[in-house]
Design an enzyme around this catalytic site. Sequence first.
Site, PDB file in Angstrom:
ATOM      1  N   LYS A   1       0.852  -1.202   0.000  1.00 16.44           N
ATOM      2  CA  LYS A   1       0.000   0.000   0.000  1.00 16.44           C
ATOM      3  C   LYS A   1       0.880   1.241   0.000  1.00 16.44           C
ATOM      4  O   LYS A   1       0.676   2.170  -0.794  1.00 16.44           O
ATOM      5  CB  LYS A   1      -0.891   0.017   1.226  1.00 16.44           C
ATOM      6  N   ASN A   2       1.902   1.254   0.868  1.00 16.00           N
ATOM      7  CA  ASN A   2       2.677   2.482   1.044  1.00 16.00           C
ATOM      8  C   ASN A   2       3.717   2.692  -0.043  1.00 16.00           C
ATOM      9  O   ASN A   2       4.424   3.691  -0.035  1.00 16.00           O
ATOM     10  CB  ASN A   2       3.296   2.512   2.443  1.00 16.00           C
TER      11      ASN A   2
ATOM     12  N   CYS B   1      -5.706  12.474  11.783  1.00 16.61           N
ATOM     13  CA  CYS B   1      -6.449  11.207  11.717  1.00 16.61           C
ATOM     14  C   CYS B   1      -6.326  10.539  13.087  1.00 16.61           C
ATOM     15  O   CYS B   1      -5.806  11.116  14.034  1.00 16.61           O
ATOM     16  CB  CYS B   1      -5.880  10.312  10.620  1.00 16.61           C
TER      17      CYS B   1
ATOM     18  N   ARG C   1      -0.721  14.619  12.266  1.00 19.93           N
ATOM     19  CA  ARG C   1      -0.227  14.456  10.890  1.00 19.93           C
ATOM     20  C   ARG C   1       0.115  15.814  10.246  1.00 19.93           C
ATOM     21  O   ARG C   1      -0.460  16.202   9.232  1.00 19.93           O
ATOM     22  CB  ARG C   1      -1.222  13.685  10.034  1.00 19.93           C
TER      23      ARG C   1
ATOM     24  N   ASP D   1       3.880   0.888  12.147  1.00 11.80           N
ATOM     25  CA  ASP D   1       2.655   0.268  11.611  1.00 11.80           C
ATOM     26  C   ASP D   1       2.424  -1.133  12.168  1.00 11.80           C
ATOM     27  O   ASP D   1       1.326  -1.667  12.002  1.00 11.80           O
ATOM     28  CB  ASP D   1       2.711   0.204  10.075  1.00 11.80           C
TER      29      ASP D   1
ATOM     30  N   ARG E   1      -8.801  -0.330   4.364  1.00  5.66           N
ATOM     31  CA  ARG E   1      -7.899   0.657   3.752  1.00  5.66           C
ATOM     32  C   ARG E   1      -6.562   0.033   3.377  1.00  5.66           C
ATOM     33  O   ARG E   1      -5.926   0.421   2.402  1.00  5.66           O
ATOM     34  CB  ARG E   1      -7.641   1.822   4.721  1.00  5.66           C
TER      35      ARG E   1
HETATM   36  C1  EPZ Z   1       3.896   7.034   6.042  1.00 10.27           C
HETATM   37  O1  EPZ Z   1       3.095   8.071   6.592  1.00 10.27           O
HETATM   38  C2  EPZ Z   1       2.985   5.824   5.940  1.00 10.27           C
HETATM   39  N1  EPZ Z   1       1.874   6.114   5.042  1.00 10.27           N
HETATM   40  C3  EPZ Z   1       2.460   5.469   7.323  1.00 10.27           C
HETATM   41  O2  EPZ Z   1       1.662   4.283   7.201  1.00 10.27           O
HETATM   42  C4  EPZ Z   1       3.657   5.150   8.224  1.00 10.27           C
HETATM   43  O3  EPZ Z   1       3.190   4.879   9.526  1.00 10.27           O
HETATM   44  C5  EPZ Z   1       4.594   6.368   8.259  1.00 10.27           C
HETATM   45  O4  EPZ Z   1       4.994   6.705   6.904  1.00 10.27           O
HETATM   46  C6  EPZ Z   1       5.849   6.089   9.077  1.00 10.27           C
HETATM   47  O5  EPZ Z   1       6.507   4.982   8.542  1.00 10.27           O
HETATM   48  C7  EPZ Z   1       2.085   6.060   3.693  1.00 10.27           C
HETATM   49  O6  EPZ Z   1       3.182   5.796   3.229  1.00 10.27           O
HETATM   50  C8  EPZ Z   1       0.898   6.322   2.822  1.00 10.27           C
HETATM   51  P1  EPZ Z   1       5.861  10.452   8.204  1.00 10.27           P
HETATM   52  P2  EPZ Z   1       3.667   9.602   6.625  1.00 10.27           P
HETATM   53  O7  EPZ Z   1       5.753  11.685   7.412  1.00 10.27           O
HETATM   54  O8  EPZ Z   1       4.415   9.864   5.389  1.00 10.27           O
HETATM   55  C9  EPZ Z   1       5.775  13.759  11.572  1.00 10.27           C
HETATM   56  C10 EPZ Z   1      -0.172   2.889   7.596  1.00 10.27           C
HETATM   57  O9  EPZ Z   1      -0.723   2.414   8.606  1.00 10.27           O
HETATM   58  N2  EPZ Z   1       5.725  14.723  10.468  1.00 10.27           N
HETATM   59  O10 EPZ Z   1       7.112   9.638   8.142  1.00 10.27           O
HETATM   60  O11 EPZ Z   1       2.547  10.495   6.987  1.00 10.27           O
HETATM   61  C11 EPZ Z   1       4.449  13.002  11.710  1.00 10.27           C
HETATM   62  O12 EPZ Z   1       3.542  13.762  12.483  1.00 10.27           O
HETATM   63  C12 EPZ Z   1       0.275   4.341   7.568  1.00 10.27           C
HETATM   64  O13 EPZ Z   1       0.053   2.252   6.526  1.00 10.27           O
HETATM   65  C13 EPZ Z   1       5.877  16.080  10.768  1.00 10.27           C
HETATM   66  O14 EPZ Z   1       6.048  16.470  11.923  1.00 10.27           O
HETATM   67  O15 EPZ Z   1       4.653   9.482   7.865  1.00 10.27           O
HETATM   68  C14 EPZ Z   1       4.859  11.740  12.407  1.00 10.27           C
HETATM   69  O16 EPZ Z   1       4.949  11.991  13.794  1.00 10.27           O
HETATM   70  C15 EPZ Z   1       0.024   5.052   8.906  1.00 10.27           C
HETATM   71  N3  EPZ Z   1       5.813  16.975   9.753  1.00 10.27           N
HETATM   72  C16 EPZ Z   1       6.256  11.473  11.846  1.00 10.27           C
HETATM   73  O17 EPZ Z   1       6.701  12.706  11.261  1.00 10.27           O
HETATM   74  C17 EPZ Z   1       5.622  16.594   8.447  1.00 10.27           C
HETATM   75  O18 EPZ Z   1       5.586  17.467   7.554  1.00 10.27           O
HETATM   76  C18 EPZ Z   1       6.284  10.394  10.783  1.00 10.27           C
HETATM   77  O19 EPZ Z   1       5.493  10.818   9.717  1.00 10.27           O
HETATM   78  C19 EPZ Z   1       5.471  15.208   8.175  1.00 10.27           C
HETATM   79  C20 EPZ Z   1       5.535  14.290   9.199  1.00 10.27           C
END
Ligand code: EPZ
Length: 420
Positions: free
Chosen positions: A22-23, A118, A123, A307, A401
């Site tokens: 998915k990711n 969410c 996020r 995850d 999802r």
């Molecule tokens: C991706 O989300 C995945 N989703 C998530 O999978 C996964 O948990 C996550 O990466 C971490 O591995 C997809 O790839 C579609 P991040 P993403 O940006 O990109 C903070 C699932 O269950 N952050 O690495 O949103 C954020 O708040 C989903 O399949 C900022 O502060 O994750 C979080 O605490 C859930 N500012 C941390 O970074 C930003 O601009 C990690 O987020 C962006 C993120």
Amino acid sequence: MEKYIVHGGKRLEGSVRIGGAKNSILPVLAAVLLNKSDDEIVLKNVPYISDVIKMVEILRSLGVNVTWSGKNLTIYSRGVNNYSVNEVLMREMRSTIFLMGALLTRFGQVCISYPGGCAIGQRPIDLHLKGLTALGAQIREQHGYIYASSPRLTGGNIHLDYPSVGATENVMLASICARGITMIYNAAKEPEIVDLQNILNKMGGRVRGAGTDQIRIDGVSQLHGVEYTVIPDRVVAGTILMAAAATGGDVQLENVIPGHLEAVIAKLREAGVQIRAENDRLHILAPERLRAVEFVRTLPYPGFPTDLQAPMMALLCKARGTSMIIENVFDSRFKHVGELLRMGANIQVATDARTAVVKGVAQLTGAAVTAPDLRAGAALVIAGLSAEGKTTVDGLNHIDRGYENLDGYISQLGGNIERI
Ligand code: EPZ
């Protein structure tokens, strides 16, 4: 509303084949917008899950021609004629945020509605916006929308404060045709980033370093069509491993990349299971009762994946001893705890809401529970499989999802689960 009926106590046995990630497919679907030519794009091993169905709907709303044939998508993106992402669709799936980078590259402008938080946290998208600004985009946020524009994006150096997966992907998609060289420092190292690099390069891009914390993108003038198979879903694979571990199972997974699951395999071995990896297969043999593990700390890749924190907690609920789980990635990813407590688990969450102490109990009892988010839903199914009696799990819209036919996988392995 549909729900799962799970009767616990059955040992999972047999083998299942894991589908596409998915990711990985979500950013790859954004990348198709970069192809302005008449060329066809064929994506293979695409999981039929609601996040992908929604992303396909969004692409069609932008003028992309997408057709399913089995697990493959055939895509023509010459006719893309719109840079505003439909608000309803956007709010339903926040991970469309990386359409920003692709639409900025395609049109020099993009309008998206601010993706809400969410169930697992606020996020924020500050790192995305900082990255795009560093490439020359002017960004305005008003009335819940984000407008970004740039006559032509110019390469630059971007230092991510946190190795954000989405922000790394967004910058890759925005810099692929920018003028000059872009360097991303403190980039996310997830396998899905490598998958995105691979398809971009097959489309004519010049990206190097994905999988490390430094990624270099040399802007090119245009991209072309491609045929591409996304990597297997390591989170689905890890979920099935944990379902097997929670039931004393004997299960073989096919079409996996063991190297993507090193931290998970190590942690499961600590809990007392035997796991053998060979080529694209993993075999797990679990004992009647698992050992507690002192710590599970979620971290960016290659650390233990956030995850799989909820599924791991579910299987530790019955382990012998006390385990400590520390969620370092998201700010509220313990919503499954309340539901596990209804099943007789003994879990205490510290006031920081990031640390949970799981005291193993001899038995969980079936109960009516509700999935609060995608991975918590999978955790509740795992708990139901190892509990005594009947568990009903509703909120399947969350599970759908990211899991294509989770009950099908589990039934195939002899688990007693049905969707009604
Ligand atoms: C991706 O989300 C995945 N989703 C998530 O999978 C996964 O948990 C996550 O990466 C971490 O591995 C997809 O790839 C579609 P991040 P993403 O940006 O990109 C903070 C699932 O269950 N952050 O690495 O949103 C954020 O708040 C989903 O399949 C900022 O502060 O994750 C979080 O605490 C859930 N500012 C941390 O970074 C930003 O601009 C990690 O987020 C962006 C993120």
